[in-house]
Each structure stands twice: as C-alpha cells, then as structure tokens.
Design a protein around this motif. Structure first.
Motif, mmCIF file in Angstrom:
data_model
loop_
_atom_site.group_PDB
_atom_site.id
_atom_site.type_symbol
_atom_site.label_atom_id
_atom_site.label_comp_id
_atom_site.label_asym_id
_atom_site.label_seq_id
_atom_site.Cartn_x
_atom_site.Cartn_y
_atom_site.Cartn_z
ATOM 1 N N LEU A 31 0.874 -1.165 0.000
ATOM 2 C CA LEU A 31 0.000 0.000 0.000
ATOM 3 C C LEU A 31 0.913 1.216 0.000
ATOM 4 C CD1 LEU A 31 -2.540 -1.177 2.724
ATOM 5 C CD2 LEU A 31 -2.702 -1.453 0.241
ATOM 6 N N LEU A 32 0.794 2.039 -1.039
ATOM 7 C CA LEU A 32 1.701 3.161 -1.248
ATOM 8 C C LEU A 32 0.968 4.491 -1.094
ATOM 9 C CD1 LEU A 32 4.441 4.340 -2.314
ATOM 10 C CD2 LEU A 32 3.433 4.135 -4.608
ATOM 11 N N HIS A 33 1.497 5.336 -0.248
ATOM 12 C CA HIS A 33 0.987 6.705 -0.105
ATOM 13 C C HIS A 33 2.132 7.649 -0.401
ATOM 14 C CE1 HIS A 33 0.001 10.453 2.099
ATOM 15 N NE2 HIS A 33 -1.178 10.215 1.569
ATOM 16 N N VAL A 34 1.854 8.730 -1.126
ATOM 17 C CA VAL A 34 2.888 9.705 -1.466
ATOM 18 C C VAL A 34 2.493 11.058 -0.877
ATOM 19 C CG1 VAL A 34 4.183 10.829 -3.304
ATOM 20 C CG2 VAL A 34 3.394 8.463 -3.606
ATOM 21 N N ALA A 35 3.364 11.576 -0.039
ATOM 22 C CA ALA A 35 3.152 12.898 0.557
ATOM 23 C C ALA A 35 3.770 13.952 -0.356
ATOM 24 C CB ALA A 35 3.789 12.968 1.938
ATOM 25 N N ASP A 36 3.055 15.036 -0.534
ATOM 26 C CA ASP A 36 3.544 16.146 -1.348
ATOM 27 C C ASP A 36 4.316 17.107 -0.452
ATOM 28 O OD1 ASP A 36 3.974 18.287 -3.019
ATOM 29 O OD2 ASP A 36 1.869 18.724 -3.370
ATOM 30 N N PRO A 37 5.598 17.291 -0.701
ATOM 31 C CA PRO A 37 6.385 18.183 0.155
ATOM 32 C C PRO A 37 6.197 19.665 -0.181
ATOM 33 C CG PRO A 37 7.787 17.299 -1.554
ATOM 34 C CD PRO A 37 6.412 16.653 -1.729
ATOM 35 N N GLY A 38 5.360 19.979 -1.151
ATOM 36 C CA GLY A 38 5.201 21.354 -1.614
ATOM 37 C C GLY A 38 4.709 22.319 -0.560
ATOM 38 N N ALA A 39 3.631 21.990 0.124
ATOM 39 C CA ALA A 39 3.065 22.919 1.110
ATOM 40 C C ALA A 39 4.005 23.150 2.294
ATOM 41 C CB ALA A 39 1.707 22.428 1.581
ATOM 42 N N PRO A 40 4.560 22.091 2.909
ATOM 43 C CA PRO A 40 5.513 22.359 3.988
ATOM 44 C C PRO A 40 6.735 23.142 3.500
ATOM 45 C CG PRO A 40 4.766 20.098 4.114
ATOM 46 C CD PRO A 40 4.244 20.674 2.817
ATOM 47 N N GLY A 41 7.180 22.856 2.287
ATOM 48 C CA GLY A 41 8.323 23.584 1.737
ATOM 49 C C GLY A 41 8.022 25.056 1.570
ATOM 50 N N ALA A 42 6.826 25.361 1.099
ATOM 51 C CA ALA A 42 6.424 26.760 0.944
ATOM 52 C C ALA A 42 6.341 27.447 2.304
ATOM 53 C CB ALA A 42 5.088 26.847 0.214
ATOM 54 N N ALA A 43 5.840 26.723 3.299
ATOM 55 C CA ALA A 43 5.738 27.301 4.641
ATOM 56 C C ALA A 43 7.133 27.557 5.221
ATOM 57 C CB ALA A 43 4.937 26.387 5.551
ATOM 58 N N HIS A 44 8.055 26.615 5.000
ATOM 59 C CA HIS A 44 9.440 26.832 5.458
ATOM 60 C C HIS A 44 10.009 28.094 4.812
ATOM 61 C CE1 HIS A 44 10.153 23.197 7.728
ATOM 62 N NE2 HIS A 44 9.910 22.398 6.697
ATOM 63 N N THR A 62 7.544 22.814 9.703
ATOM 64 C CA THR A 62 7.838 21.610 10.494
ATOM 65 C C THR A 62 6.550 20.975 11.001
ATOM 66 O OG1 THR A 62 9.951 22.576 11.133
ATOM 67 C CG2 THR A 62 9.149 20.735 12.471
ATOM 68 N N ALA A 63 5.652 21.798 11.513
ATOM 69 C CA ALA A 63 4.366 21.274 11.989
ATOM 70 C C ALA A 63 3.581 20.654 10.839
ATOM 71 C CB ALA A 63 3.554 22.387 12.646
ATOM 72 N N MET A 64 3.622 21.302 9.677
ATOM 73 C CA MET A 64 2.912 20.758 8.515
ATOM 74 C C MET A 64 3.494 19.413 8.086
ATOM 75 S SD MET A 64 2.249 24.185 6.265
ATOM 76 C CE MET A 64 1.262 23.405 5.009
ATOM 77 N N GLU A 65 4.811 19.273 8.146
ATOM 78 C CA GLU A 65 5.450 17.998 7.814
ATOM 79 C C GLU A 65 4.978 16.899 8.753
ATOM 80 O OE1 GLU A 65 9.600 18.905 8.064
ATOM 81 O OE2 GLU A 65 9.718 19.519 5.957
ATOM 82 N N HIS A 66 4.940 17.205 10.050
ATOM 83 C CA HIS A 66 4.501 16.214 11.039
ATOM 84 C C HIS A 66 3.034 15.828 10.819
ATOM 85 C CE1 HIS A 66 8.262 16.323 13.127
ATOM 86 N NE2 HIS A 66 8.135 17.590 13.495
ATOM 87 N N GLN A 67 2.205 16.818 10.520
ATOM 88 C CA GLN A 67 0.792 16.541 10.274
ATOM 89 C C GLN A 67 0.605 15.706 9.012
ATOM 90 O OE1 GLN A 67 -0.928 20.457 10.244
ATOM 91 N NE2 GLN A 67 -1.005 20.591 12.477
ATOM 92 N N ALA A 68 1.360 15.996 7.971
ATOM 93 C CA ALA A 68 1.262 15.230 6.730
ATOM 94 C C ALA A 68 1.709 13.790 6.945
ATOM 95 C CB ALA A 68 2.096 15.890 5.633
ATOM 96 N N THR A 69 2.780 13.611 7.698
ATOM 97 C CA THR A 69 3.262 12.261 7.998
ATOM 98 C C THR A 69 2.215 11.483 8.784
ATOM 99 O OG1 THR A 69 5.563 12.982 7.968
ATOM 100 C CG2 THR A 69 5.081 10.942 9.148
ATOM 101 N N ALA A 70 1.641 12.112 9.794
ATOM 102 C CA ALA A 70 0.619 11.451 10.611
ATOM 103 C C ALA A 70 -0.618 11.120 9.777
ATOM 104 C CB ALA A 70 0.231 12.339 11.800
ATOM 105 N N ALA A 71 -1.021 12.028 8.901
ATOM 106 C CA ALA A 71 -2.189 11.775 8.046
ATOM 107 C C ALA A 71 -1.917 10.603 7.105
ATOM 108 C CB ALA A 71 -2.545 13.026 7.252
ATOM 109 N N GLY A 72 -0.728 10.538 6.532
ATOM 110 C CA GLY A 72 -0.367 9.422 5.666
ATOM 111 C C GLY A 72 -0.366 8.104 6.406
ATOM 112 N N GLU A 73 0.162 8.114 7.624
ATOM 113 C CA GLU A 73 0.172 6.893 8.447
ATOM 114 C C GLU A 73 -1.245 6.437 8.772
ATOM 115 O OE1 GLU A 73 2.629 7.860 11.804
ATOM 116 O OE2 GLU A 73 4.463 7.832 10.609
ATOM 117 N N ARG A 74 -2.128 7.388 9.102
ATOM 118 C CA ARG A 74 -3.528 7.036 9.390
ATOM 119 C C ARG A 74 -4.204 6.433 8.161
ATOM 120 N NH1 ARG A 74 -3.301 11.938 12.151
ATOM 121 N NH2 ARG A 74 -4.370 13.029 10.462
#
Length: 168
Positions: A31-44, A62-74
C-alpha cells in the motif's frame, strides 16, 4: 505476484477493494501513499524569508510535515485494516505521479483510482497525475472507479468523420 496499490485520500477504499478482489492470496501487496512536500516547503520558505530565522521552533513548515506524515500513516493504517491481509505500508515523498511510477518498477500490477471528472465516462476521468501514471507505468495497471461508474449515456460524442473528396 507483486501488487502496488496507490492510496490517495478519498479514493483509497476502491483501490483496496480491487486488490482484495483481484490479487491472489499469496500476493506481495504494498500500500503506497505519497506525501507532497510542496506545502511544507512553501511554509518553510515563507517563514525563513518573511518572518526571519530567529525562532526556528516556530517554523510552521515543520508542523505541517509532522501533520502530513501522521495523516499518511492514518490513511495507510485504515487501508491495511480494510484489506485485512498481510501487506507492506510504504510512504514516499515527492511528486506523486513520479513516485508512483518509480515504486511500480518490478511490480506485476499497479492499482489506482480515477482522479479526474468522475461524473462521466471519457478521458477527463483521469486527472494529470493519474494520466501520467497510466501512461508511464512500467507494469500492467488496474484502473478503478472510486464509486459506481457513470452510465454509457455519458460517453462523449464521437469525433466528426473526416471529409473525403470522393463523397461529393
């Protein structure tokens, strides 16, 4: 048999159900999920450029990265639970269409859902990412509708016949 299912918010249940229905019991399923680093990168970038670098702990990227990772894991956890059989969960980051194609190298089947206009049949039922994956996948592709497919009355009209000089 190696099967990859592209897990995307909103369409993943159809992909998981297709894997359950079509993959042999002994298949190696990822099962493959791909996170888009665009939004956290723009925020950085915005934080560093506009707000300064004095307080790196306040960087919203940083917070956006953590939230994206957690959402992908869920999402992957819910997909694995729905599948109800052994599988590997894999998270990648980058341009989704390119990451999916790269992940499918060596696979026997790639399962993905339509990501465009799902109200009618036709080429627009694939968005840019889905079209790229279908066009470039290095393995067979099972393309599924995330909900029941529209009826054949929604087919686009055929193109006009070319004019032939002998028909005059």
């Amino acid at each position: 048999m190696t099967v990859i299912a592209w897990i995307v918010e909103g369409t993943w249940p159809a992909c998981v159900d297709a894997v359950a229905a079509h993959a042999p019991e002994n298949a190696d399923i990822t099962l493959l999920h791909v996170a888009d680093p665009g939004a956290p990168g723009a925020a950085h970038g915005a934080f560093a450029g506009l707000l300064g670098r004095a307080h790196p702990g306040r960087d919203p990227g940083t917070a956006m990265e953590h939230q994206a990772t957690a959402a992908g894991e869920r999402l992957l956890t819910a997909a694995a639970e729905r599948l109800g059989r052994p599988c590997t969960r894999r998270e990648r980051s980058g341009r989704a269409e390119r990451e999916v194609v790269a992940a499918a190298e060596g696979a026997d089947l790639l399962v993905l859902a339509r990501d465009g206009d799902r109200t009618r049949l036709g080429p627009h039922s694939l968005g840019p990412a889905g079209r790229f994956v279908v066009d470039h996948a290095p393995c067979p592709v099972l393309l599924v509708w995330p909900e029941p497919a529209p009826g054949t009355a929604t087919l686009p009209p055929p193109p006009p016949l070319p004019h032939r000089p002998q028909d005059r």
